[in-house]
Design an enzyme around this catalytic site. Structure first.
Site, PDB file in Angstrom:
ATOM      1  N   CYS A  59       4.747   9.426   1.305  1.00  0.00           N
ATOM      2  CA  CYS A  59       3.428  10.016   1.543  1.00  0.00           C
ATOM      3  C   CYS A  59       3.249  11.216   0.625  1.00  0.00           C
ATOM      4  O   CYS A  59       4.095  12.106   0.588  1.00  0.00           O
ATOM      5  CB  CYS A  59       3.297  10.461   3.000  1.00  0.00           C
ATOM      6  SG  CYS A  59       1.751  11.312   3.349  1.00  0.00           S
ATOM      7  N   HIS A  82      10.365   5.668   7.068  1.00  0.00           N
ATOM      8  CA  HIS A  82      10.692   6.036   5.687  1.00  0.00           C
ATOM      9  C   HIS A  82      12.186   6.336   5.634  1.00  0.00           C
ATOM     10  O   HIS A  82      12.745   6.901   6.565  1.00  0.00           O
ATOM     11  CB  HIS A  82       9.862   7.235   5.241  1.00  0.00           C
ATOM     12  CG  HIS A  82       8.449   6.860   4.911  1.00  0.00           C
ATOM     13  ND1 HIS A  82       8.027   6.653   3.628  1.00  0.00           N
ATOM     14  CD2 HIS A  82       7.392   6.591   5.714  1.00  0.00           C
ATOM     15  CE1 HIS A  82       6.748   6.295   3.644  1.00  0.00           C
ATOM     16  NE2 HIS A  82       6.338   6.247   4.897  1.00  0.00           N
ATOM     17  N   HIS A 120       7.340   2.182  11.705  1.00  0.00           N
ATOM     18  CA  HIS A 120       7.178   2.369  10.263  1.00  0.00           C
ATOM     19  C   HIS A 120       8.110   3.521   9.862  1.00  0.00           C
ATOM     20  O   HIS A 120       7.828   4.676  10.141  1.00  0.00           O
ATOM     21  CB  HIS A 120       5.704   2.707  10.023  1.00  0.00           C
ATOM     22  CG  HIS A 120       5.321   3.108   8.643  1.00  0.00           C
ATOM     23  ND1 HIS A 120       4.666   2.263   7.782  1.00  0.00           N
ATOM     24  CD2 HIS A 120       5.463   4.272   7.966  1.00  0.00           C
ATOM     25  CE1 HIS A 120       4.416   2.894   6.646  1.00  0.00           C
ATOM     26  NE2 HIS A 120       4.897   4.113   6.733  1.00  0.00           N
ATOM     27  N   ARG A 128       0.814  -1.216   0.000  1.00  0.00           N
ATOM     28  CA  ARG A 128       0.000   0.000   0.000  1.00  0.00           C
ATOM     29  C   ARG A 128       0.853   1.273   0.000  1.00  0.00           C
ATOM     30  O   ARG A 128       0.686   2.142  -0.848  1.00  0.00           O
ATOM     31  CB  ARG A 128      -0.913  -0.045   1.243  1.00  0.00           C
ATOM     32  CG  ARG A 128      -1.956   1.024   1.343  1.00  0.00           C
ATOM     33  CD  ARG A 128      -1.496   2.305   2.021  1.00  0.00           C
ATOM     34  NE  ARG A 128      -0.897   2.120   3.326  1.00  0.00           N
ATOM     35  CZ  ARG A 128      -0.216   3.056   3.957  1.00  0.00           C
ATOM     36  NH1 ARG A 128      -0.027   4.235   3.414  1.00  0.00           N
ATOM     37  NH2 ARG A 128       0.319   2.817   5.136  1.00  0.00           N
ATOM     38  N   ASP A 129       1.783   1.384   0.958  1.00  0.00           N
ATOM     39  CA  ASP A 129       2.533   2.631   1.095  1.00  0.00           C
ATOM     40  C   ASP A 129       3.386   2.873  -0.144  1.00  0.00           C
ATOM     41  O   ASP A 129       3.649   4.018  -0.526  1.00  0.00           O
ATOM     42  CB  ASP A 129       3.412   2.575   2.358  1.00  0.00           C
ATOM     43  CG  ASP A 129       3.695   3.956   2.912  1.00  0.00           C
ATOM     44  OD1 ASP A 129       3.917   4.879   2.112  1.00  0.00           O
ATOM     45  OD2 ASP A 129       3.702   4.110   4.140  1.00  0.00           O
ATOM     46  N   ASN A 167       9.353   3.596   2.272  1.00  0.00           N
ATOM     47  CA  ASN A 167       9.781   2.870   3.470  1.00  0.00           C
ATOM     48  C   ASN A 167      11.105   2.180   3.164  1.00  0.00           C
ATOM     49  O   ASN A 167      11.507   2.060   2.017  1.00  0.00           O
ATOM     50  CB  ASN A 167       8.774   1.773   3.834  1.00  0.00           C
ATOM     51  CG  ASN A 167       7.404   2.308   4.183  1.00  0.00           C
ATOM     52  OD1 ASN A 167       6.419   1.935   3.578  1.00  0.00           O
ATOM     53  ND2 ASN A 167       7.341   3.175   5.151  1.00  0.00           N
TER      54      ASN A 167
HETATM   55  N1  COA Z   1     -13.691   5.095   0.541  1.00  0.00           N
HETATM   56  C1  COA Z   1     -14.315   5.502  -0.594  1.00  0.00           C
HETATM   57  N2  COA Z   1     -14.947   6.671  -0.709  1.00  0.00           N
HETATM   58  C2  COA Z   1     -14.948   7.490   0.366  1.00  0.00           C
HETATM   59  C3  COA Z   1     -14.325   7.129   1.561  1.00  0.00           C
HETATM   60  C4  COA Z   1     -13.687   5.875   1.639  1.00  0.00           C
HETATM   61  N3  COA Z   1     -13.056   5.477   2.747  1.00  0.00           N
HETATM   62  N4  COA Z   1     -14.488   8.121   2.441  1.00  0.00           N
HETATM   63  C5  COA Z   1     -15.197   9.064   1.830  1.00  0.00           C
HETATM   64  N5  COA Z   1     -15.468   8.689   0.577  1.00  0.00           N
HETATM   65  C6  COA Z   1     -16.216   9.432  -0.461  1.00  0.00           C
HETATM   66  C7  COA Z   1     -17.542   9.884   0.065  1.00  0.00           C
HETATM   67  O1  COA Z   1     -18.490   8.855  -0.134  1.00  0.00           O
HETATM   68  C8  COA Z   1     -17.810  11.102  -0.791  1.00  0.00           C
HETATM   69  O2  COA Z   1     -18.201  10.693  -2.072  1.00  0.00           O
HETATM   70  P1  COA Z   1     -19.192  11.555  -2.956  1.00  0.00           P
HETATM   71  O3  COA Z   1     -18.523  12.861  -3.185  1.00  0.00           O
HETATM   72  O4  COA Z   1     -19.317  10.742  -4.212  1.00  0.00           O
HETATM   73  O5  COA Z   1     -20.431  11.662  -2.153  1.00  0.00           O
HETATM   74  C9  COA Z   1     -16.434  11.721  -0.938  1.00  0.00           C
HETATM   75  O6  COA Z   1     -15.510  10.636  -0.745  1.00  0.00           O
HETATM   76  C10 COA Z   1     -16.178  12.820   0.078  1.00  0.00           C
HETATM   77  O7  COA Z   1     -16.408  12.320   1.364  1.00  0.00           O
HETATM   78  P2  COA Z   1     -15.855  13.078   2.676  1.00  0.00           P
HETATM   79  O8  COA Z   1     -16.250  12.315   3.877  1.00  0.00           O
HETATM   80  O9  COA Z   1     -16.238  14.532   2.612  1.00  0.00           O
HETATM   81  O10 COA Z   1     -14.308  12.902   2.494  1.00  0.00           O
HETATM   82  P3  COA Z   1     -13.175  13.985   2.262  1.00  0.00           P
HETATM   83  O11 COA Z   1     -13.205  14.468   0.876  1.00  0.00           O
HETATM   84  O12 COA Z   1     -13.218  14.986   3.361  1.00  0.00           O
HETATM   85  O13 COA Z   1     -11.877  13.064   2.443  1.00  0.00           O
HETATM   86  C11 COA Z   1     -10.880  11.107   3.384  1.00  0.00           C
HETATM   87  C12 COA Z   1     -11.623  12.401   3.667  1.00  0.00           C
HETATM   88  C13 COA Z   1     -10.320  10.632   4.705  1.00  0.00           C
HETATM   89  C14 COA Z   1     -11.864  10.103   2.834  1.00  0.00           C
HETATM   90  C15 COA Z   1      -9.757  11.357   2.354  1.00  0.00           C
HETATM   91  O14 COA Z   1      -9.026  12.482   2.720  1.00  0.00           O
HETATM   92  C16 COA Z   1      -8.843  10.189   2.202  1.00  0.00           C
HETATM   93  O15 COA Z   1      -9.219   9.133   1.731  1.00  0.00           O
HETATM   94  N6  COA Z   1      -7.557  10.332   2.613  1.00  0.00           N
HETATM   95  C17 COA Z   1      -6.585   9.253   2.570  1.00  0.00           C
HETATM   96  C18 COA Z   1      -5.268   9.779   2.091  1.00  0.00           C
HETATM   97  C19 COA Z   1      -4.219   8.683   2.113  1.00  0.00           C
HETATM   98  O16 COA Z   1      -4.488   7.522   1.893  1.00  0.00           O
HETATM   99  N7  COA Z   1      -2.975   9.084   2.353  1.00  0.00           N
HETATM  100  C20 COA Z   1      -1.860   8.232   2.356  1.00  0.00           C
HETATM  101  C21 COA Z   1      -1.815   7.244   3.448  1.00  0.00           C
HETATM  102  S1  COA Z   1      -1.487   7.879   5.057  1.00  0.00           S
HETATM  103 ZN    ZN Z   2       4.346   5.629   5.377  1.00  0.00          ZN
END
Ligand code: COA
Ligand code: ZN
Length: 300
Positions: A229, A198, A196, A3-4, A238
């Site tokens: 990230c 990097h 973890h 994943r990372d 990593n």
């Molecule tokens: N899986 C799929 N879709 C998701 C979701 C999830 N876990 N969480 C939210 N969504 C969708 C919602 O259904 C919504 O969809 P729509 O616009 O079609 O209705 C949209 O995303 C926005 O939802 P919201 O709750 O407002 O999310 P957000 O835009 O504020 O984003 C996160 C919040 C946490 C979902 C997002 O920032 C994220 O996924 N971050 C992960 C980043 C990452 O992986 N970084 C690296 C690893 S540390």
């Molecule tokens: Zn990491």
């Protein structure tokens, strides 16, 4: 950690390639694999097929197939995909949490509580990852008191049994690792810790050995050392898993992992991505046997 690594690659691998990599990693003897992330597909398009990867892969008994989960929606997907473990993520730094997860730390903790409750009802294991545990790309030093507060709250308020302290920005160094690990062990009795790192500033393996001296025995690596990230500017991947396994084995810590198989899988990943990777033992081979022949995979 598939994943990372994959989350930061320009080339998006097909679902079939990802499944092949997961299956090969499991066959090499790794016992916990973070397969993908149930995050917003808009945030990380590289991992938008997490559900299909879980559905398509053949699972080996005894292997924990984990996924990163940021919120309740992600946990619903993880349950549907029959992930073995949800790795619930938040950051110790407010700015990084807002950049990466688009919410406050308080909102993340609430999301983690709800997600952990759902996991409990579904009989799924949970763990947490605390990003920026050794420094933040936006705020610099993250005070030790902040780390302790969020670790305690993850343990006490959300019932998380295992926390991975993540050096998202590559700012950890051995003395800091010992200080942070020691203080978390004192503050959170009974917690299982993982680390973890990097390799952003070349200190990844040195930090692993500092962690070992502090009693930690769980470490993340990324296949071939790829990744970083997207919200930690300049961050690299990593520690390469093969480098980690090699370093542990030569130092008298058996890992149960087939290093040659891991190296060949790392070379297959290089082929799939079409570029060289940071892995070092992949280039030089193990210390007494020299390089392993390159992997010839069909192009694509
Ligand atoms: N899986 C799929 N879709 C998701 C979701 C999830 N876990 N969480 C939210 N969504 C969708 C919602 O259904 C919504 O969809 P729509 O616009 O079609 O209705 C949209 O995303 C926005 O939802 P919201 O709750 O407002 O999310 P957000 O835009 O504020 O984003 C996160 C919040 C946490 C979902 C997002 O920032 C994220 O996924 N971050 C992960 C980043 C990452 O992986 N970084 C690296 C690893 S540390
Ligand atoms: Zn990491």
């Amino acid at each position: 950690m598939l994943r990372d690594g994959l989350q930061n690659e320009d080339r998006v691998l097909s679902t079939e390639r990802k499944i092949e990599l997961v299956e090969r990693l499991a066959a090499s003897g790794l016992r916990r694999i973070e397969v993908s992330a149930f995050v917003s597909p808009r945030a990380v398009p590289q991992l938008a097929d997490a559900d299909a990867v879980f559905q398509g892969m053949v699972r080996r008994p005894g292997v924990i197939y984990a996924a990163l989960v940021p919120n309740l929606r992600g946990m619903e997907r993880a349950v549907a995909a029959r992930a073995d473990e949800a790795n619930l993520v938040m950051s110790a730094s407010e700015s990084h949490n807002r950049a990466n997860l688009r919410m406050s730390r308080e909102a993340s903790l609430q999301a983690i509580r709800e997600a952990a409750a759902l996991a409990g009802a579904a009989g799924m294991r949970v763990a947490a990852s605390l990003s920026c545990s050794f420094g933040c790309p936006f705020e610099g030093e993250v005070p030790g008191a902040e780390i302790l507060t969020w670790c305690r709250r993850l343990q006490d308020d959300a019932g998380i049994p295992s926390i991975s302290l993540c050096d998202t920005s590559g700012m950890a160094y051995p003395a800091l690792v010992k200080e942070v690990v020691g203080s978390v062990q004192d503050a959170c009795r009974g917690i299982t810790l993982a680390l973890h790192f990097h390799n952003t500033r070349g200190l990844g393996l040195a930090n692993v050995f500092a962690g070992l001296e502090s009693g930690v025995i769980r470490f993340d690596g990324a296949l071939a050392g790829i990744g970083g990230c997207p919200y930690a500017p300049g961050a690299t991947g990593n520690i390469c898993t093969a480098d980690l396994v090699h370093a542990l084995e030569v130092s008298g810590f058996p890992t149960g992992v087939d290093l040659d198989a891991l190296i060949i899988t790392g070379k297959a990943l290089e082929n799939f991505l079409g570029h060289a990777t940071p892995g070092q033992v992949m280039k030089a081979g193990r210390r007494l046997s020299g390089p392993i022949a390159p992997h010839h995979a069909p192009a694509g």
